[in-house]
Design a protein around this motif. Structure first.
Motif, PDB file in Angstrom:
ATOM      1  N   GLU A  35      -3.953 -32.468  67.312  1.00 40.37           N
ATOM      2  CA  GLU A  35      -3.830 -32.939  68.690  1.00 40.37           C
ATOM      3  C   GLU A  35      -4.364 -34.358  68.764  1.00 40.37           C
ATOM      4  OE1 GLU A  35      -4.735 -28.754  71.003  1.00 40.37           O
ATOM      5  OE2 GLU A  35      -6.281 -30.288  70.955  1.00 40.37           O
ATOM      6  N   ILE A  36      -3.887 -35.085  69.747  1.00 41.55           N
ATOM      7  CA  ILE A  36      -4.322 -36.461  69.937  1.00 41.55           C
ATOM      8  C   ILE A  36      -4.968 -36.589  71.311  1.00 41.55           C
ATOM      9  CG2 ILE A  36      -3.635 -38.888  69.885  1.00 41.55           C
ATOM     10  CD1 ILE A  36      -2.927 -37.320  67.298  1.00 41.55           C
ATOM     11  N   ASP A  37      -6.129 -37.256  71.350  1.00 36.69           N
ATOM     12  CA  ASP A  37      -6.842 -37.518  72.599  1.00 36.69           C
ATOM     13  C   ASP A  37      -6.879 -39.028  72.825  1.00 36.69           C
ATOM     14  OD1 ASP A  37      -7.437 -34.769  72.705  1.00 36.69           O
ATOM     15  OD2 ASP A  37      -9.296 -35.067  71.586  1.00 36.69           O
ATOM     16  N   PHE A  38      -6.747 -39.423  74.090  1.00 39.14           N
ATOM     17  CA  PHE A  38      -6.764 -40.835  74.467  1.00 39.14           C
ATOM     18  C   PHE A  38      -7.862 -41.069  75.490  1.00 39.14           C
ATOM     19  CE2 PHE A  38      -2.381 -39.716  73.427  1.00 39.14           C
ATOM     20  CZ  PHE A  38      -2.052 -40.692  72.502  1.00 39.14           C
ATOM     21  N   ASP A  39      -8.532 -42.197  75.366  1.00 41.57           N
ATOM     22  CA  ASP A  39      -9.583 -42.583  76.305  1.00 41.57           C
ATOM     23  C   ASP A  39      -9.463 -44.091  76.467  1.00 41.57           C
ATOM     24  OD1 ASP A  39     -11.851 -42.544  77.906  1.00 41.57           O
ATOM     25  OD2 ASP A  39     -13.254 -42.291  76.239  1.00 41.57           O
ATOM     26  N   GLY A  40      -9.600 -44.597  77.694  1.00 40.37           N
ATOM     27  CA  GLY A  40      -9.484 -46.034  77.857  1.00 40.37           C
ATOM     28  C   GLY A  40     -10.017 -46.545  79.176  1.00 40.37           C
ATOM     29  N   PHE A  41     -10.330 -47.839  79.190  1.00 40.19           N
ATOM     30  CA  PHE A  41     -10.608 -48.569  80.419  1.00 40.19           C
ATOM     31  C   PHE A  41      -9.384 -49.410  80.695  1.00 40.19           C
ATOM     32  CE2 PHE A  41     -15.332 -48.222  79.899  1.00 40.19           C
ATOM     33  CZ  PHE A  41     -15.568 -47.660  81.139  1.00 40.19           C
ATOM     34  N   VAL A  42      -8.791 -49.210  81.870  1.00 41.21           N
ATOM     35  CA  VAL A  42      -7.564 -49.906  82.239  1.00 41.21           C
ATOM     36  C   VAL A  42      -7.879 -50.793  83.434  1.00 41.21           C
ATOM     37  CG1 VAL A  42      -5.187 -49.598  83.009  1.00 41.21           C
ATOM     38  CG2 VAL A  42      -6.193 -47.986  81.360  1.00 41.21           C
ATOM     39  N   PHE A  43      -7.390 -52.033  83.383  1.00 40.26           N
ATOM     40  CA  PHE A  43      -7.759 -53.040  84.370  1.00 40.26           C
ATOM     41  C   PHE A  43      -6.658 -53.394  85.359  1.00 40.26           C
ATOM     42  CE2 PHE A  43     -10.202 -53.624  80.484  1.00 40.26           C
ATOM     43  CZ  PHE A  43     -11.484 -53.500  80.983  1.00 40.26           C
ATOM     44  N   SER A  44      -5.429 -52.857  85.137  1.00 44.95           N
ATOM     45  CA  SER A  44      -4.332 -53.238  86.042  1.00 44.95           C
ATOM     46  C   SER A  44      -3.267 -52.155  86.114  1.00 44.95           C
ATOM     47  CB  SER A  44      -3.682 -54.537  85.562  1.00 44.95           C
ATOM     48  OG  SER A  44      -2.891 -54.288  84.413  1.00 44.95           O
ATOM     49  N   ALA A  45      -2.490 -52.219  87.186  1.00 45.38           N
ATOM     50  CA  ALA A  45      -1.370 -51.294  87.369  1.00 45.38           C
ATOM     51  C   ALA A  45      -0.279 -51.542  86.332  1.00 45.38           C
ATOM     52  CB  ALA A  45      -0.802 -51.434  88.779  1.00 45.38           C
ATOM     53  N   TRP A  60      -7.311 -40.131  85.600  1.00 43.41           N
ATOM     54  CA  TRP A  60      -8.031 -41.399  85.712  1.00 43.41           C
ATOM     55  C   TRP A  60      -9.105 -41.228  86.776  1.00 43.41           C
ATOM     56  CZ3 TRP A  60      -8.529 -43.795  90.335  1.00 43.41           C
ATOM     57  CH2 TRP A  60      -7.599 -43.493  91.324  1.00 43.41           C
ATOM     58  N   TYR A  61     -10.147 -42.027  86.648  1.00 45.56           N
ATOM     59  CA  TYR A  61     -11.179 -42.077  87.686  1.00 45.56           C
ATOM     60  C   TYR A  61     -11.754 -43.482  87.715  1.00 45.56           C
ATOM     61  CZ  TYR A  61     -14.473 -41.279  83.829  1.00 45.56           C
ATOM     62  OH  TYR A  61     -15.177 -41.368  82.643  1.00 45.56           O
ATOM     63  N   ALA A  62     -12.267 -43.857  88.864  1.00 50.06           N
ATOM     64  CA  ALA A  62     -12.794 -45.207  89.050  1.00 50.06           C
ATOM     65  C   ALA A  62     -13.974 -45.442  88.123  1.00 50.06           C
ATOM     66  CB  ALA A  62     -13.212 -45.422  90.496  1.00 50.06           C
ATOM     67  N   ALA A  63     -13.971 -46.577  87.461  1.00 48.76           N
ATOM     68  CA  ALA A  63     -15.078 -46.926  86.576  1.00 48.76           C
ATOM     69  C   ALA A  63     -16.231 -47.534  87.366  1.00 48.76           C
ATOM     70  CB  ALA A  63     -14.603 -47.896  85.495  1.00 48.76           C
ATOM     71  N   GLY A  64     -15.975 -47.965  88.584  1.00 49.73           N
ATOM     72  CA  GLY A  64     -17.016 -48.559  89.420  1.00 49.73           C
ATOM     73  C   GLY A  64     -17.545 -47.566  90.435  1.00 49.73           C
ATOM     74  N   ALA A  77      -4.640 -48.426  92.467  1.00 51.34           N
ATOM     75  CA  ALA A  77      -4.668 -49.875  92.733  1.00 51.34           C
ATOM     76  C   ALA A  77      -5.918 -50.280  93.508  1.00 51.34           C
ATOM     77  CB  ALA A  77      -3.417 -50.291  93.488  1.00 51.34           C
ATOM     78  N   ALA A  78      -6.513 -49.368  94.244  1.00 51.72           N
ATOM     79  CA  ALA A  78      -7.723 -49.672  95.024  1.00 51.72           C
ATOM     80  C   ALA A  78      -8.997 -49.440  94.222  1.00 51.72           C
ATOM     81  CB  ALA A  78      -7.749 -48.812  96.281  1.00 51.72           C
ATOM     82  N   HIS A  79      -8.860 -49.080  92.944  1.00 52.45           N
ATOM     83  CA  HIS A  79     -10.041 -48.637  92.198  1.00 52.45           C
ATOM     84  C   HIS A  79     -10.195 -49.250  90.807  1.00 52.45           C
ATOM     85  CE1 HIS A  79     -10.837 -45.659  95.273  1.00 52.45           C
ATOM     86  NE2 HIS A  79      -9.538 -45.381  95.261  1.00 52.45           N
ATOM     87  N   PHE A  80      -9.458 -50.293  90.489  1.00 53.69           N
ATOM     88  CA  PHE A  80      -9.583 -50.882  89.145  1.00 53.69           C
ATOM     89  C   PHE A  80     -10.935 -51.537  88.949  1.00 53.69           C
ATOM     90  CE2 PHE A  80      -4.907 -50.675  89.378  1.00 53.69           C
ATOM     91  CZ  PHE A  80      -4.700 -49.973  88.212  1.00 53.69           C
ATOM     92  N   SER A 104      -6.345 -53.614  77.328  1.00 49.37           N
ATOM     93  CA  SER A 104      -7.306 -52.606  77.774  1.00 49.37           C
ATOM     94  C   SER A 104      -8.130 -52.119  76.587  1.00 49.37           C
ATOM     95  CB  SER A 104      -6.574 -51.426  78.413  1.00 49.37           C
ATOM     96  OG  SER A 104      -5.844 -51.841  79.536  1.00 49.37           O
ATOM     97  N   LEU A 105      -9.291 -51.543  76.883  1.00 53.00           N
ATOM     98  CA  LEU A 105     -10.143 -50.961  75.851  1.00 53.00           C
ATOM     99  C   LEU A 105      -9.747 -49.504  75.708  1.00 53.00           C
ATOM    100  CD1 LEU A 105     -13.591 -52.308  77.130  1.00 53.00           C
ATOM    101  CD2 LEU A 105     -11.835 -53.507  75.813  1.00 53.00           C
ATOM    102  N   ALA A 106      -9.567 -49.039  74.463  1.00 56.18           N
ATOM    103  CA  ALA A 106      -9.099 -47.666  74.299  1.00 56.18           C
ATOM    104  C   ALA A 106      -9.513 -47.092  72.958  1.00 56.18           C
ATOM    105  CB  ALA A 106      -7.579 -47.614  74.429  1.00 56.18           C
TER     106      ALA A 106
END
Length: 185
Positions: A35-45, A60-64, A77-80, A104-106
Motif C-alpha cells: 500500500e502507498i501512503d501520502f502526506d503533504g503540506f499544500v500551499f495552493s488550490a 485535508w485539514y488546515a495547517a494553521g 481555499a480559505a485555509h491554506f 509542496s512538501l510531501a
C-alpha cells in the motif's frame, strides 16, 4: 503498536534517481499487501484540486489556526496551507501524485509485509511493523518541517533491528547519511 524508525540513505536533486533507489529497495521486500501512503503540506488550490481529483477519498485539514478540514466540508481555499493525507493507495497513484505535488512538501511511503533475512547482521526476516520505504519530496525530514529543493529516501526498520537500515543501504550500493529517527506514523 509502535512506530517504525527511519534512516536516510539518499539525498538527490534527481527524482528519477530517488525512484530508482526506491525500486531497488522494494525488490528486496515482501510486497504482499503493498500500500502507498501520502502526506503533504499544500500551499495552493493549483495543487490541492488535482490531488483531490486524483485521490477523492483523501483528507485535508488546515495547517494553521483556522480549523478547516475536509471532514467539516470546508472550502480549502480559505485555509491554506493545508495538510493533505491519503492512506492505503495503489502503487499506480505514485507517478500522478509526484506530477501534481509541485513545490509542496510531501512524503510517499511504501508499506509492505517485511524485509528479508539479513544474516550478515544477525537478523531474521522482518515483519510488517517497520517495513517501509519513504520518499521525501522537497523536504529533509519525515515530519514535513525542513523544506529543501531535493528528494530524500529513507528505509524504515524496527528499532531493535536498527542494523537492518545500513544493511539495506549497502544492498543498493549506498550507506546511511543521517541518524535513525522515529517515524511520525
Amino acid at each position: 503498536m509502535s512506530n517504525s524508525y527511519a534512516q536516510p540513505i539518499l539525498r538527490t536533486a534527481d527524482l528519477s534517481e530517488a525512484l530508482h533507489v526506491v525500486k531497488r529497495l522494494l525488490d528486496f521486500a515482501d510486497l504482499e499487501d503493498l500500500e502507498i501512503d501520502f502526506d503533504g503540506f499544500v500551499f495552493s488550490a493549483d495543487v490541492l484540486t488535482p490531488l483531490l481529483e486524483l485521490i477523492p477519498h483523501s483528507q485535508w485539514y488546515a495547517a494553521g489556526d483556522t480549523g478547516g478540514s475536509s471532514e467539516k466540508g470546508d472550502d480549502p481555499a480559505a485555509h491554506f496551507p493545508v495538510r493533505f493525507r491519503a492512506f492505503a493507495e495503489e502503487p499506480e497513484v505514485v507517478g500522478p501524485f509526484l506530477d501534481v505535488i509541485g513545490d509542496s512538501l510531501a512524503t510517499v511511503r511504501w508499506d509492505f509485509m517485511g524485509w528479508p533475512e539479513a544474516p550478515e547482521v544477525g537478523l531474521d526476516v522482518g515483519g510488517a511493523r517497520g517495513a517501509f520505504v519513504t520518499l521525501g519530496v522537497n523536504v529533509r525530514d519525515l515530519d514535513l518541517e525542513e523544506p529543501s529543493a531535493d528528494y530524500t529516501v529513507w528505509v524504515h526498520v524496527k528499532y531493535v533491528e536498527a542494523e537492518r537500515a545500513p544493511w539495506l543501504a549497502a544492498k543498493v550500493g549506498l550507506s546511511v547519511i543521517g541518524d535513525l529517527v522515529m517515524a511520525p506514523y
